[in-house]
Design an enzyme around this catalytic site. Structure first.
Site, PDB file in Angstrom:
ATOM      1  N   GLU A 275      -7.419 -17.420   3.350  1.00 23.46           N
ATOM      2  CA  GLU A 275      -6.403 -16.663   3.762  1.00 23.46           C
ATOM      3  C   GLU A 275      -5.117 -16.891   3.587  1.00 23.46           C
ATOM      4  O   GLU A 275      -4.181 -16.200   3.105  1.00 23.46           O
ATOM      5  CB  GLU A 275      -6.420 -16.667   5.266  1.00 23.46           C
ATOM      6  CG  GLU A 275      -7.692 -15.904   6.032  1.00 23.46           C
ATOM      7  CD  GLU A 275      -7.904 -14.462   5.775  1.00 23.46           C
ATOM      8  OE1 GLU A 275      -6.749 -13.705   5.603  1.00 23.46           O
ATOM      9  OE2 GLU A 275      -8.913 -13.914   5.644  1.00 23.46           O
ATOM     10  N   TRP A 278      -4.605 -15.643   0.301  1.00 27.48           N
ATOM     11  CA  TRP A 278      -4.204 -14.193  -0.042  1.00 27.48           C
ATOM     12  C   TRP A 278      -2.623 -14.053   0.375  1.00 27.48           C
ATOM     13  O   TRP A 278      -2.020 -13.302  -0.539  1.00 27.48           O
ATOM     14  CB  TRP A 278      -4.949 -13.297   1.033  1.00 27.48           C
ATOM     15  CG  TRP A 278      -4.627 -11.917   0.987  1.00 27.48           C
ATOM     16  CD1 TRP A 278      -3.766 -11.143   1.547  1.00 27.48           C
ATOM     17  CD2 TRP A 278      -5.176 -10.925   0.096  1.00 27.48           C
ATOM     18  NE1 TRP A 278      -3.564  -9.904   1.441  1.00 27.48           N
ATOM     19  CE2 TRP A 278      -4.457  -9.603   0.493  1.00 27.48           C
ATOM     20  CE3 TRP A 278      -6.054 -10.900  -0.747  1.00 27.48           C
ATOM     21  CZ2 TRP A 278      -4.866  -8.471  -0.249  1.00 27.48           C
ATOM     22  CZ3 TRP A 278      -6.427  -9.817  -1.726  1.00 27.48           C
ATOM     23  CH2 TRP A 278      -5.726  -8.622  -1.410  1.00 27.48           C
ATOM     24  N   TRP A 306       0.518  13.522  -0.556  1.00 31.42           N
ATOM     25  CA  TRP A 306       0.698  13.260   0.568  1.00 31.42           C
ATOM     26  C   TRP A 306       1.184  14.222   1.716  1.00 31.42           C
ATOM     27  O   TRP A 306       1.954  15.254   0.988  1.00 31.42           O
ATOM     28  CB  TRP A 306       1.840  12.205   0.727  1.00 31.42           C
ATOM     29  CG  TRP A 306       1.441  11.146   0.135  1.00 31.42           C
ATOM     30  CD1 TRP A 306       2.303  10.618  -1.089  1.00 31.42           C
ATOM     31  CD2 TRP A 306       0.428   9.966   0.379  1.00 31.42           C
ATOM     32  NE1 TRP A 306       1.554   9.561  -1.378  1.00 31.42           N
ATOM     33  CE2 TRP A 306       0.509   8.959  -0.898  1.00 31.42           C
ATOM     34  CE3 TRP A 306      -0.461   9.760   1.362  1.00 31.42           C
ATOM     35  CZ2 TRP A 306      -0.404   7.915  -0.704  1.00 31.42           C
ATOM     36  CZ3 TRP A 306      -1.221   8.771   1.153  1.00 31.42           C
ATOM     37  CH2 TRP A 306      -1.254   7.840   0.250  1.00 31.42           C
ATOM     38  N   ASN A 342      -5.829  -8.460  12.365  1.00 31.34           N
ATOM     39  CA  ASN A 342      -5.849  -7.963  11.058  1.00 31.34           C
ATOM     40  C   ASN A 342      -6.831  -7.046  10.696  1.00 31.34           C
ATOM     41  O   ASN A 342      -6.670  -5.948  10.155  1.00 31.34           O
ATOM     42  CB  ASN A 342      -6.368  -9.351  10.087  1.00 31.34           C
ATOM     43  CG  ASN A 342      -5.993  -8.942   8.675  1.00 31.34           C
ATOM     44  OD1 ASN A 342      -5.174  -8.565   8.024  1.00 31.34           O
ATOM     45  ND2 ASN A 342      -7.331  -9.134   7.973  1.00 31.34           N
ATOM     46  N   TRP A 360       1.799   5.704   2.465  1.00 33.94           N
ATOM     47  CA  TRP A 360       1.594   4.465   3.001  1.00 33.94           C
ATOM     48  C   TRP A 360       2.984   3.638   3.469  1.00 33.94           C
ATOM     49  O   TRP A 360       3.121   2.818   3.993  1.00 33.94           O
ATOM     50  CB  TRP A 360       0.911   3.499   2.165  1.00 33.94           C
ATOM     51  CG  TRP A 360       1.461   3.399   0.554  1.00 33.94           C
ATOM     52  CD1 TRP A 360       1.064   4.095  -0.476  1.00 33.94           C
ATOM     53  CD2 TRP A 360       2.370   2.376   0.327  1.00 33.94           C
ATOM     54  NE1 TRP A 360       1.993   3.860  -1.502  1.00 33.94           N
ATOM     55  CE2 TRP A 360       2.719   2.602  -1.007  1.00 33.94           C
ATOM     56  CE3 TRP A 360       3.224   1.310   0.704  1.00 33.94           C
ATOM     57  CZ2 TRP A 360       3.540   1.782  -1.739  1.00 33.94           C
ATOM     58  CZ3 TRP A 360       4.190   0.570   0.131  1.00 33.94           C
ATOM     59  CH2 TRP A 360       4.301   1.081  -1.068  1.00 33.94           C
ATOM     60  N   TRP A 383      -0.597  -2.933   2.718  1.00 32.72           N
ATOM     61  CA  TRP A 383      -0.394  -1.388   2.805  1.00 32.72           C
ATOM     62  C   TRP A 383      -0.864  -0.805   1.694  1.00 32.72           C
ATOM     63  O   TRP A 383      -1.577   0.245   1.623  1.00 32.72           O
ATOM     64  CB  TRP A 383       0.921  -0.873   3.300  1.00 32.72           C
ATOM     65  CG  TRP A 383       1.183  -1.172   4.610  1.00 32.72           C
ATOM     66  CD1 TRP A 383       1.771  -1.849   5.654  1.00 32.72           C
ATOM     67  CD2 TRP A 383       0.724  -0.002   5.739  1.00 32.72           C
ATOM     68  NE1 TRP A 383       1.723  -1.431   6.902  1.00 32.72           N
ATOM     69  CE2 TRP A 383       1.057  -0.331   6.936  1.00 32.72           C
ATOM     70  CE3 TRP A 383       0.104   1.283   5.342  1.00 32.72           C
ATOM     71  CZ2 TRP A 383       0.785   0.574   8.160  1.00 32.72           C
ATOM     72  CZ3 TRP A 383      -0.382   2.124   6.596  1.00 32.72           C
ATOM     73  CH2 TRP A 383       0.233   1.675   7.896  1.00 32.72           C
TER      74      TRP A 383
END
Length: 464
Positions: A275, A278, A306, A342, A360, A383
């Site tokens: 993590e 990331w 969109w 998360n 997004w 995102w």
């Protein structure tokens, strides 16, 4: 007598702070400054929840510095004018800081370094907030990584991250410059005061960060690889806002976790370490793609069709009134506490992007304002991951079904009831529209139909 200014930014701590440690070693009179810069070109102003955190983090840091005999100097304005003025005012001959990695921040720092060179002031920067410098981990062809797994493997093949530094035992504080009063910055909400839930949930500051890390490693790291997916369980470290403001460093977390690594928790520690990996990956993405929060990493998504980013459906998502309990619980958790689990972040993001077909970037901006851990790199990269437009992204056709997700990861509905209490008498807590559910809204969209609409839009994109 020579003097040193330490310019703090996202590193609001005394321990493992290379710039501060260097100042302590110098023996100079030390001025420690925090600059609230919302004026330099490209600098993104903090959202409301982050401003709340910053206020309390600075107050905590000020108290910690005072115990060393140093006053925390607060200034506000564009760095290009404020920092040189402070250097001239204090007659300092050295300026120290820990590095930042966004393009706008790097441009600011580069400009300050040039000014210092022109005025005979030594300026030096340090690696403090990332385990690996973004430019140091590249593929065999010298390119930045686009996929997390080989990136993190390359990181792990490098020399182990350095050991964290102890906090200075003393600092030589010179006459303190004029400082803003923290209250004058008006970082806290007043009318209305919406921060009670944040106060009930968090205690910003370096001491609290280390206490949270110790509590996690002592009592919750075992089973982390499974429990981190359960939103009703206190199964994660919740260190993200402390990391965001640099109240604790990744070096401190990395080494503390490694010291606890035994047979019982070795796999949990490995997953926990990934993590951190990331987070490093997100920062590399931002370093090489400075417009990550506003521009599709994969340019083919520029043509995506969109829907409108206004209207009742978007408002329902923002307020946790979509009619889908897991989505609504997550959005309400964020509104109340400034944080969201998360896995639920993935579900709420997927619902906005794919079931509502909202860009997004609308969600990224909403989270930026509402999260206490709104991190420049991670917020944007995550995102884009959910949208399918990012690096190593979740495929666009992967649509998180909020009903399936809540049944799997919150089967008893404990998380749902914590944040959507009106479901207490629902006959079917995961699908309340299938039975009695007083006071809870009907679904704003049909999951099956909206999924098919999203996939059709993706197919149209692929055909362009």
């Amino acid at each position: 007598m020579a003097g040193t200014v330490v310019w703090l930014r996202d590193d609001l701590r005394l321990s493992d702070n290379p710039a501060l440690s260097e100042a302590a070693r110098s023996g100079d009179d030390v001025v420690v400054c925090y600059l609230l810069d919302e004026e330099s070109p490209g600098i993104r102003p903090l959202g409301g929840a982050s401003r709340w955190w910053l206020h309390h983090s600075l107050a905590s840091l000020g108290r910690d510095l005072a115990e060393l005999g140093v006053h925390l100097t607060l200034r506000r304005g564009a760095a290009a004018s404020v920092i040189p003025a402070l250097l001239e005012e204090t007659r300092a001959d050295t300026l120290l800081w820990n590095r930042r990695y966004g393009l706008a921040e790097r441009n600011v720092d580069a400009g300050i370094k040039v000014w210092c060179g022109e005025h005979g002031i030594r300026a030096n920067s340090f690696q403090a907030n990332l385990l690996f410098e973004p430019w140091a981990v590249t593929s065999g062809s010298g390119e930045p990584y686009r996929v997390f797994t080989p990136f993190w493997r390359a990181c792990m093949d490098r020399q182990s991250p350095r050991a964290p530094l102890e906090a200075p035992s003393s600092l030589r504080g010179g006459p303190p410059p004029v400082s803003d009063e923290l209250e004058y910055w008006a970082l806290l909400p007043t009318t209305p005061d919406w921060a009670q839930g944040l106060r009930n949930t968090w205690t910003p500051g370096e001491g609290s960060a280390h206490q949270r890390l110790d509590d996690f490693l002592d009592s919750r790291v075992e089973g982390y690889r499974t429990n981190r997916d359960l939103p009703a369980t206190e199964g994660t470290s919740r260190l993200s806002p402390h990391l965001r403001f640099g109240e604790i460093s990744p070096f401190q977390i990395w080494h503390a976790a490694r010291e606890r690594r035994d047979a019982a928790v070795s796999e949990d520690i490995r997953v926990f370490g990934s993590e951190l990996g990331w987070r490093e990956f997100c920062w590399q993405l931002l370093y090489f793609n400075p417009e990550l929060a506003t521009k599709n990493y994969r340019p083919e998504f520029d043509a995506f069709a969109w829907e409108s980013s206004t209207g009742a459906e978007l408002h329902a998502w923002q307020k946790g009134r979509t009619g889908y309990p897991l989505v609504d619980a997550g959005m309400r958790q964020m509104e109340e506490t400034g944080w969201m689990h998360n896995r639920v972040r993935m579900v709420t993001g997927s619902f906005l992007i794919k079931n509502l077909l909202v860009d997004w970037r609308v969600g990224e901006r909403w989270f930026w304002d509402r999260l206490v851990d709104a991190d420049t790199a991670s917020n944007a990269a995550n995102w884009q991951w959910v949208a399918g437009s990012g690096a190593d992204a979740s495929p666009y056709f992967r649509v998180f079904n909020p009903v399936t997700q809540s049944r799997k990861f919150d089967p008893e509905g404990k998380y749902l009831l914590r944040y959507v209490p009106e479901l207490a008498d629902a006959e079917n807590i995961h699908e309340p529209w299938k039975g009695r559910s007083e006071g809870y809204p009907a679904p704003v969209v049909d999951l099956k139909e909206s999924r098919e609409r999203a996939l059709a839009a993706f197919q149209a994109l692929r055909g362009t």
